[in-house]
Design a protein around this motif. Structure first.
Motif, mmCIF file in Angstrom:
data_model
loop_
_atom_site.group_PDB
_atom_site.id
_atom_site.type_symbol
_atom_site.label_atom_id
_atom_site.label_comp_id
_atom_site.label_asym_id
_atom_site.label_seq_id
_atom_site.Cartn_x
_atom_site.Cartn_y
_atom_site.Cartn_z
ATOM 1 N N ILE A 1 0.842 -1.203 0.000
ATOM 2 C CA ILE A 1 0.000 0.000 0.000
ATOM 3 C C ILE A 1 0.876 1.252 0.000
ATOM 4 N N VAL A 2 1.908 1.274 0.838
ATOM 5 C CA VAL A 2 2.818 2.422 0.884
ATOM 6 C C VAL A 2 3.512 2.586 -0.474
ATOM 7 N N GLY A 3 3.857 1.481 -1.126
ATOM 8 C CA GLY A 3 4.447 1.550 -2.459
ATOM 9 C C GLY A 3 3.506 2.182 -3.475
ATOM 10 N N VAL A 4 2.229 1.847 -3.402
ATOM 11 C CA VAL A 4 1.235 2.448 -4.306
ATOM 12 C C VAL A 4 1.106 3.943 -4.023
ATOM 13 N N VAL A 5 1.083 4.315 -2.739
ATOM 14 C CA VAL A 5 1.001 5.737 -2.373
ATOM 15 C C VAL A 5 2.268 6.469 -2.831
ATOM 16 N N ALA A 6 3.428 5.815 -2.712
ATOM 17 C CA ALA A 6 4.680 6.427 -3.194
ATOM 18 C C ALA A 6 4.616 6.661 -4.700
ATOM 19 N N LEU A 7 4.067 5.714 -5.435
ATOM 20 C CA LEU A 7 3.894 5.892 -6.876
ATOM 21 C C LEU A 7 2.956 7.065 -7.157
ATOM 22 N N MET A 8 1.870 7.156 -6.398
ATOM 23 C CA MET A 8 0.948 8.282 -6.564
ATOM 24 C C MET A 8 1.646 9.605 -6.254
ATOM 25 N N ASP B 1 1.435 13.236 2.719
ATOM 26 C CA ASP B 1 0.474 12.138 2.649
ATOM 27 C C ASP B 1 1.211 10.795 2.653
ATOM 28 N N LEU B 2 2.287 10.737 1.882
ATOM 29 C CA LEU B 2 3.109 9.524 1.847
ATOM 30 C C LEU B 2 3.695 9.242 3.228
ATOM 31 N N ALA B 3 4.224 10.274 3.895
ATOM 32 C CA ALA B 3 4.797 10.099 5.234
ATOM 33 C C ALA B 3 3.731 9.634 6.224
ATOM 34 N N ALA B 4 2.537 10.201 6.135
ATOM 35 C CA ALA B 4 1.459 9.822 7.052
ATOM 36 C C ALA B 4 1.055 8.362 6.864
ATOM 37 N N PRO C 1 -5.266 -4.603 6.545
ATOM 38 C CA PRO C 1 -4.251 -3.721 7.131
ATOM 39 C C PRO C 1 -4.755 -2.283 7.290
ATOM 40 N N THR C 2 -4.196 -1.608 8.265
ATOM 41 C CA THR C 2 -4.620 -0.256 8.613
ATOM 42 C C THR C 2 -4.505 0.709 7.446
ATOM 43 N N SER C 3 -3.408 0.639 6.693
ATOM 44 C CA SER C 3 -3.218 1.605 5.603
ATOM 45 C C SER C 3 -4.332 1.481 4.559
ATOM 46 N N LEU C 4 -4.762 0.261 4.272
ATOM 47 C CA LEU C 4 -5.850 0.073 3.306
ATOM 48 C C LEU C 4 -7.155 0.631 3.858
#
Length: 191
Positions: A47-54, A64-67, A84-87
């Motif tokens: 999930i963090v990888g997808v947010v990093a791509l975004m 947003d990525l850091a959060a 998972p919490t991020s999702l």
């Protein structure tokens, strides 16, 4: 450390408590779930990888990525949840998108709706001090730096208003995830 005009969170606020957050996240994962310890971290990592791509594509900010990364490390799984919490945080933040659009509406109507949501600033101030504010009354939308540069408005006074940052919606999504868990989402998915 946190400023309304800058809309930035100092990186120290994420970095300093990170080791303690990871330790507490590991402890809660071992204590509260029957899942292997690595599983929530692997899923959250995706999930963090997808947010990093975004983030790299310009759809989300660095805060947003850091959060999302910090929350994934500190609270990998909410007690009683499978997802998972991020999702959960990202899915529930979508419930609050109308708030974002209300903020956009208020920003666009400016002084006629709420006079304090509007300011007269120079192009230099808009790009430097009021980074998360956007110029009003221009046909061009987009990054304020690009708009000011394109219109060559560095020394001119502009009407500007703040945007609602995505991290606000992520926080509301996290709060909803902690209160509701994953039961509503699993029920929607038929599980």
């Amino acid at each position: 450390m946190l400023d309304y005009f800058y809309r930035e969170v100092d990186p120290e606020l994420w970095i300093i408590p990170a080791p303690l957050a990871i330790a507490l996240g590991l402890a809660s994962t071992v204590h509260y779930t029957q899942l292997p310890v690595w599983f929530p971290y692997l899923f959250n990592g995706v999930i963090v990888g997808v947010v990093a791509l975004m983030y790299y594509l310009g759809f989300m900010g660095g805060g947003d990525l850091a959060a999302v990364a910090f929350t994934s490390a500190a609270l990998p799984v909410i007690h009683g949840s499978v997802l998972p919490t991020s999702l959960l945080m990202i899915l529930y933040s979508g419930l609050y998108l109308p708030l974002y659009y209300l903020g956009e509406l208020l920003r666009r109507c400016g002084s006629t709706c709420l006079p304090r949501l509007r300011a007269r600033v120079t192009g230099y101030e808009l790009v430097g001090k009021y980074k998360w504010w956007h110029p009003l009354g221009w046909r061009i939308e987009g990054d304020p730096h690009e708009v000011v540069a394109l219109m060559n408005a560095w020394d001119r006074e502009l009407d500007a208003a703040p945007l609602l940052p995505q991290v606000t919606l992520l926080f509301l999504g996290l709060l909803t995830a902690v209160i509701a868990g994953d039961a509503p989402i699993l029920a929607l998915l038929g599980g």
